[in-house]
Design an enzyme around this catalytic site. Structure first.
Site, short mmCIF file in Angstrom:
data_model
loop_
_atom_site.label_atom_id
_atom_site.label_comp_id
_atom_site.label_asym_id
_atom_site.label_seq_id
_atom_site.Cartn_x
_atom_site.Cartn_y
_atom_site.Cartn_z
N THR A 103 -3.71 5.54 3.50
CA THR A 103 -2.42 6.04 3.04
C THR A 103 -2.52 6.81 1.73
OG1 THR A 103 -1.47 4.06 4.05
CG2 THR A 103 -0.03 5.34 2.67
N LYS A 152 0.83 -1.21 0.00
CA LYS A 152 0.00 0.00 0.00
C LYS A 152 0.86 1.26 0.00
CE LYS A 152 0.72 1.25 4.43
NZ LYS A 152 1.01 2.58 4.98
#
Length: 317
Positions: free
Chosen positions: A239, A182
């Site tokens: 994120t 990620k």
């Protein structure tokens, strides 16, 4: 059971604060403890003070006295710090709190722990979380993955607090790769936004990046459902959508052609390199990860990288 946190950065400090606020005695290890001792706060997390239940040490031998050891250090430093601990840490629970893939071995943090401290019990703590939120006691939910489910249950009870909720898993590979990959996708999204390409393009990158995450994780033995949980989709969403993320901010700087603070650790840069090598090794096509690797090492420009992605053959989703 006693707790030690290795790493006096923002995340390690936040973990120590969270554990101590729930009544646990915590030992926080850092290389330079002078400022921590005098101010009771980390320069990486201003305004968040360490409770009295947190002791501070710069001696790694003190870490070995704890039963549960939270390793809140950068992924590429994990093997170095573990090697510096003279104790075998036999029977100790070593919980990796770093996200990435080791460049030397192309493995995740639990395998690094297993290789260096084979008598310990490795686990990983990962998921959508910012250090500032944890330190403030804001609601946070993470994945705690351990191959030994009995140990996982014990750690889940020991480390959870009223605002710091842990969900248990035995899919260590999936939890590790979700947290690692990620960061790479977040750099891509940051570059996209920094270039002024809009939120629709960011959504497309997140979706196709998630597909790459699932592809690699399942190829390496992860359960598909793990990627849809906190350590995968949950962490990806946080994120890629917030400028609190160092990886997203780094991508923004690339898109805007601005300099980025070299003192800030951006785990996704080394992860992009490791994953690109790993994908080649196992024969998988991961164009977004490869693009981020090339971008972050200045092998290509943002314009060239975007053109390369947009010119890929049209296919079924």
């Amino acid at each position: 059971m006693s707790i030690a946190v290795v790493g006096g950065g923002a995340f390690g400090t936040a973990l120590a604060i969270s554990m101590a606020q729930s009544g646990a005695e915590v030992m926080l290890w850092a290389r330079d403890v002078s400022a921590l001792i005098s101010t009771r706060q980390s320069v990486h997390l201003p305004g968040a003070f360490l409770p009295n239940l947190v002791s501070i040490s710069s001696k790694l031998e003190d870490v070995a006295k704890a039963n549960a050891i939270l390793l809140a250090i950068p992924m590429q430093s994990l093997s170095i710090v573990l090697t510096q601990i003279s104790s075998t840490l036999e029977g100790k629970r070593l919980i990796a709190c770093c996200k990435g893939v080791d460049l030397s071995t192309l493995t995740g943090p639990t395998k690094v722990i297993e290789n260096i401290k084979p008598l310990s019990i490795p686990a990983i703590l990962t998921g959508p979380s910012f250090a500032a939120d944890i330190a403030k006691g804001l609601p946070t939910a993470l994945t705690l993955a351990c191959c030994d489910d009995a140990v996982g249950q014990s750690l889940q009870k020991q480390l959870s607090t009223p605002s710091f909720r842990l969900y248990r898993s035995t899919d260590v590979v999936g939890a590790e790769l979700g947290g690692a990959l990620k960061n790479v996708v977040a750099i891509a999204c940051g570059a996209c936004v920094g270039r002024g390409m809009g939120d629709s393009a960011r959504a497309a990158l997140m979706t196709r990046g998630f597909a790459e995450m699932v592809k690699l994780a399942t190829h390496l033995g992860s359960k598909p459902d793990t990627m849809t949980g906190l350590s995968g989709m949950g962490d990806l969403a946080l994120t890629c959508m917030s400028e609190q993320s160092r990886n997203f901010r780094f991508g923004l700087s690339i898109g805007r052609q601005e300099e980025f603070d070299a003192s800030v650790t951006v785990e996704g840069v080394k992860t992009a390199e490791a994953v690109t090598r790993l994908a080649h090794q196992v024969g998988l096509d991961m164009p977004i990860c490869k693009m981020v690797y090339n971008l972050s090492t200045k092998r290509v420009s943002v314009k060239t990288a975007i053109q390369a992605l947009l010119s890929r053959p049209l296919k079924e989703e």
